[in-house]
Design an enzyme around this catalytic site. Structure first.
Site, PDB file in Angstrom:
ATOM      1  N   GLY A  12       0.776  -1.238   0.000  1.00 46.09           N
ATOM      2  CA  GLY A  12       0.000   0.000   0.000  1.00 46.09           C
ATOM      3  C   GLY A  12       0.806   1.286   0.000  1.00 46.09           C
ATOM      4  N   ARG A  88      -6.027  -8.006  -8.733  1.00 44.82           N
ATOM      5  CA  ARG A  88      -7.023  -8.875  -9.376  1.00 44.82           C
ATOM      6  C   ARG A  88      -7.515  -8.247 -10.669  1.00 44.82           C
ATOM      7  NH1 ARG A  88      -6.479 -13.722  -7.932  1.00 44.82           N
ATOM      8  NH2 ARG A  88      -8.495 -14.153  -8.921  1.00 44.82           N
ATOM      9  N   LEU A  90     -10.094  -7.311 -13.326  1.00 45.60           N
ATOM     10  CA  LEU A  90     -11.512  -6.970 -13.136  1.00 45.60           C
ATOM     11  C   LEU A  90     -12.330  -7.293 -14.388  1.00 45.60           C
ATOM     12  CD1 LEU A  90     -10.653  -3.593 -11.420  1.00 45.60           C
ATOM     13  CD2 LEU A  90     -11.735  -5.552 -10.270  1.00 45.60           C
ATOM     14  N   ASN A 104      -5.475   3.341 -12.593  1.00 47.40           N
ATOM     15  CA  ASN A 104      -4.517   2.320 -12.143  1.00 47.40           C
ATOM     16  C   ASN A 104      -3.099   2.853 -12.296  1.00 47.40           C
ATOM     17  OD1 ASN A 104      -3.454  -0.332 -11.459  1.00 47.40           O
ATOM     18  ND2 ASN A 104      -2.977  -0.595 -13.638  1.00 47.40           N
ATOM     19  N   HIS A 106       0.565   1.312 -13.119  1.00 46.66           N
ATOM     20  CA  HIS A 106       1.204   0.087 -13.602  1.00 46.66           C
ATOM     21  C   HIS A 106       2.712   0.297 -13.647  1.00 46.66           C
ATOM     22  CE1 HIS A 106       1.693  -3.652 -15.736  1.00 46.66           C
ATOM     23  NE2 HIS A 106       2.497  -3.022 -16.567  1.00 46.66           N
ATOM     24  N   GLN A 170       9.147   6.974  -8.263  1.00 46.75           N
ATOM     25  CA  GLN A 170       8.452   7.805  -9.256  1.00 46.75           C
ATOM     26  C   GLN A 170       6.949   7.571  -9.233  1.00 46.75           C
ATOM     27  OE1 GLN A 170      10.084  10.244 -10.624  1.00 46.75           O
ATOM     28  NE2 GLN A 170      11.821   9.439  -9.472  1.00 46.75           N
TER      29      GLN A 170
HETATM   30  N1  NHR Z   1      -8.698  -5.013 -14.822  1.00 48.33           N
HETATM   31  C1  NHR Z   1      -8.998  -4.625 -16.050  1.00 48.33           C
HETATM   32  N2  NHR Z   1     -10.133  -5.073 -16.607  1.00 48.33           N
HETATM   33  N3  NHR Z   1      -8.213  -3.790 -16.781  1.00 48.33           N
HETATM   34  C2  NHR Z   1      -7.060  -3.351 -16.263  1.00 48.33           C
HETATM   35  O1  NHR Z   1      -6.306  -2.540 -16.977  1.00 48.33           O
HETATM   36  C3  NHR Z   1      -6.663  -3.763 -14.953  1.00 48.33           C
HETATM   37  C4  NHR Z   1      -7.534  -4.619 -14.258  1.00 48.33           C
HETATM   38  C5  NHR Z   1      -7.192  -5.061 -12.965  1.00 48.33           C
HETATM   39  C6  NHR Z   1      -5.992  -4.712 -12.404  1.00 48.33           C
HETATM   40  C7  NHR Z   1      -3.746  -3.667 -12.528  1.00 48.33           C
HETATM   41  C8  NHR Z   1      -2.729  -4.502 -13.327  1.00 48.33           C
HETATM   42  C9  NHR Z   1      -1.330  -3.930 -13.229  1.00 48.33           C
HETATM   43  O2  NHR Z   1      -1.173  -2.711 -13.144  1.00 48.33           O
HETATM   44  C10 NHR Z   1      -5.104  -3.904 -13.108  1.00 48.33           C
HETATM   45  C11 NHR Z   1      -5.438  -3.405 -14.369  1.00 48.33           C
HETATM   46  C12 NHR Z   1      -3.352  -7.926 -11.837  1.00 48.33           C
HETATM   47  C13 NHR Z   1      -2.954  -8.765 -12.855  1.00 48.33           C
HETATM   48  C14 NHR Z   1      -3.081 -10.267 -12.745  1.00 48.33           C
HETATM   49  O3  NHR Z   1      -2.736 -11.004 -13.649  1.00 48.33           O
HETATM   50  C15 NHR Z   1      -2.473  -8.192 -14.005  1.00 48.33           C
HETATM   51  C16 NHR Z   1      -2.397  -6.818 -14.133  1.00 48.33           C
HETATM   52  C17 NHR Z   1      -2.813  -5.975 -13.103  1.00 48.33           C
HETATM   53  C18 NHR Z   1      -3.275  -6.554 -11.950  1.00 48.33           C
HETATM   54  N4  NHR Z   1      -3.631 -10.785 -11.591  1.00 48.33           N
HETATM   55  C19 NHR Z   1      -3.851 -12.211 -11.331  1.00 48.33           C
HETATM   56  C20 NHR Z   1      -5.323 -12.580 -11.560  1.00 48.33           C
HETATM   57  O4  NHR Z   1      -5.555 -13.773 -11.800  1.00 48.33           O
HETATM   58  C21 NHR Z   1      -3.548 -12.544  -9.895  1.00 48.33           C
HETATM   59  C22 NHR Z   1      -2.145 -12.241  -9.518  1.00 48.33           C
HETATM   60  C23 NHR Z   1      -1.929 -12.235  -8.001  1.00 48.33           C
HETATM   61  O5  NHR Z   1      -2.886 -12.344  -7.216  1.00 48.33           O
HETATM   62  O6  NHR Z   1      -0.758 -12.052  -7.601  1.00 48.33           O
HETATM   63  O7  NHR Z   1      -6.221 -11.714 -11.455  1.00 48.33           O
HETATM   64  O8  NHR Z   1      -0.329  -4.672 -13.322  1.00 48.33           O
HETATM   65  C1  GAR Z   2       3.557  -1.027  -7.295  1.00 43.25           C
HETATM   66  O1  GAR Z   2       4.822  -1.039  -7.911  1.00 43.25           O
HETATM   67  C2  GAR Z   2       2.473  -1.044  -8.344  1.00 43.25           C
HETATM   68  O2  GAR Z   2       2.782  -0.292  -9.495  1.00 43.25           O
HETATM   69  C3  GAR Z   2       2.429  -2.499  -8.677  1.00 43.25           C
HETATM   70  O3  GAR Z   2       2.646  -3.187  -7.480  1.00 43.25           O
HETATM   71  C4  GAR Z   2       3.318  -2.337  -6.552  1.00 43.25           C
HETATM   72  C5  GAR Z   2       2.423  -2.145  -5.383  1.00 43.25           C
HETATM   73  O4  GAR Z   2       3.104  -1.460  -4.357  1.00 43.25           O
HETATM   74  N1  GAR Z   2       1.167  -2.871  -9.239  1.00 43.25           N
HETATM   75  C6  GAR Z   2       0.996  -3.985  -9.906  1.00 43.25           C
HETATM   76  O5  GAR Z   2       1.915  -4.728 -10.178  1.00 43.25           O
HETATM   77  C7  GAR Z   2      -0.421  -4.265 -10.300  1.00 43.25           C
HETATM   78  N2  GAR Z   2      -0.474  -5.546 -10.897  1.00 43.25           N
HETATM   79  P1  GAR Z   2       2.299  -0.759  -3.185  1.00 43.25           P
HETATM   80  O6  GAR Z   2       1.327  -1.791  -2.636  1.00 43.25           O
HETATM   81  O7  GAR Z   2       3.356  -0.433  -2.181  1.00 43.25           O
HETATM   82  O8  GAR Z   2       1.610   0.433  -3.733  1.00 43.25           O
END
Ligand code: NHR
Ligand code: GAR
Length: 218
Positions: A12, A88, A90, A104, A106, A170
């Site tokens: 967080g 997760r 969505l 979000n 990323h 950053q």
């Molecule tokens: N949902 C949608 N529809 N579109 C996006 O752009 C989203 C989203 C949900 C989350 C964050 C994303 C990132 O910034 C995000 C963007 C989780 C996964 C993933 O594969 C991928 C990308 C992001 C977040 N999650 C696995 C799953 O099965 C679980 C992985 C785990 O629990 O560690 O959902 O990177």
């Molecule tokens: C951050 O680097 C964020 O960009 C990334 O996880 C870290 C969370 O750190 N997000 C993802 O990879 C989403 N799939 P935080 O919990 O300290 O903010």
């Protein structure tokens, strides 16, 4: 006053950066985690912010989890929902419900390296710059309209942890910035495009790449 709900899954630190930014006109209505043990919940509680847990493992499928998550979010009637290290994927239905008010962060320079393990993949690919992206969330993963990006150098000898830390510093600058723009009413999604109502903000990039020979010794 604009009301914000922040979704987390872990540490967080991005949520913390947004809270600490103390954005005028913004109120953090709640921090919601899909993991009961998320470290960030502790910080939120300590700062008097309402916390909720919607445990994805307690739901039979993604649609059921997203419905429960949406219900928890809507209790707070937020103007903005922020994914801050939320892990997760969505469903389309969820994303549509919050269209134009779902951001979000990323940890890569999108469209490079969508998905997971971005720092390892950046190192493996040999890119010289890496970074982070704040984008509006659309149904397709990490594909939504880009609001702001920050660039960092990849340095010789970097490992995943070193690179992640450089990027994270950053993230903590650009995410509060994007939220500030949104709260100020300057940031909007119009016909699937990002509109920033100010010419300076239009630049949308925090460039921190050093000059090629910086640090090489004069
Ligand atoms: N949902 C949608 N529809 N579109 C996006 O752009 C989203 C989203 C949900 C989350 C964050 C994303 C990132 O910034 C995000 C963007 C989780 C996964 C993933 O594969 C991928 C990308 C992001 C977040 N999650 C696995 C799953 O099965 C679980 C992985 C785990 O629990 O560690 O959902 O990177
Ligand atoms: C951050 O680097 C964020 O960009 C990334 O996880 C870290 C969370 O750190 N997000 C993802 O990879 C989403 N799939 P935080 O919990 O300290 O903010």
């Amino acid at each position: 006053m604009k009301s914000i709900v922040i979704l987390i899954s872990g540490r967080g630190s991005n949520m913390e950066a947004i809270v600490r930014a103390a954005i005028p006109g913004a109120r953090i209505a709640a921090v919601i985690s899909n993991r009961p043990g998320a470290g960030g919940l502790e910080f939120a509680r300590a700062h008097g912010i309402a916390t909720m847990v919607v445990d994805h493992t307690a739901h039979s499928d993604r649609a059921a989890f997203d419905a429960a998550l949406g219900a928890a979010i809507d209790m707070h009637e937020p103007d903005l929902v922020v994914l801050a290290g939320f892990m997760r994927v969505l469903t389309d239905g969820f994303v549509r419900r919050y269209e134009g008010r779902l951001l979000n962060i990323h940890p890569s320079l999108l469209p490079s390296f969508p998905g997971l393990h971005t720092h390892r993949r950046a190192l493996d690919s040999g890119v010289k710059v890496h970074g982070a992206t704040v984008h509006f969330v659309t149904a397709e993963l990490d594909d939504g309209p880009i609001v702001i990006q920050a660039v960092v150098p990849v340095q010789a000898g970097d490992d995943e942890a070193a690179l992640a830390a450089r990027v994270l510093a950053q993230e903590h600058r650009i995410f509060p910035q994007a939220v500030r723009w949104f709260v100020d009413g300057r940031l909007q999604l119009e016909d699937g495009r990002v509109v920033l109502s100010d010419a300076v903000a239009q630049h949308g990039m925090a460039l921190v790449v050093p000059a090629p020979d910086a640090g090489a010794g004069a």
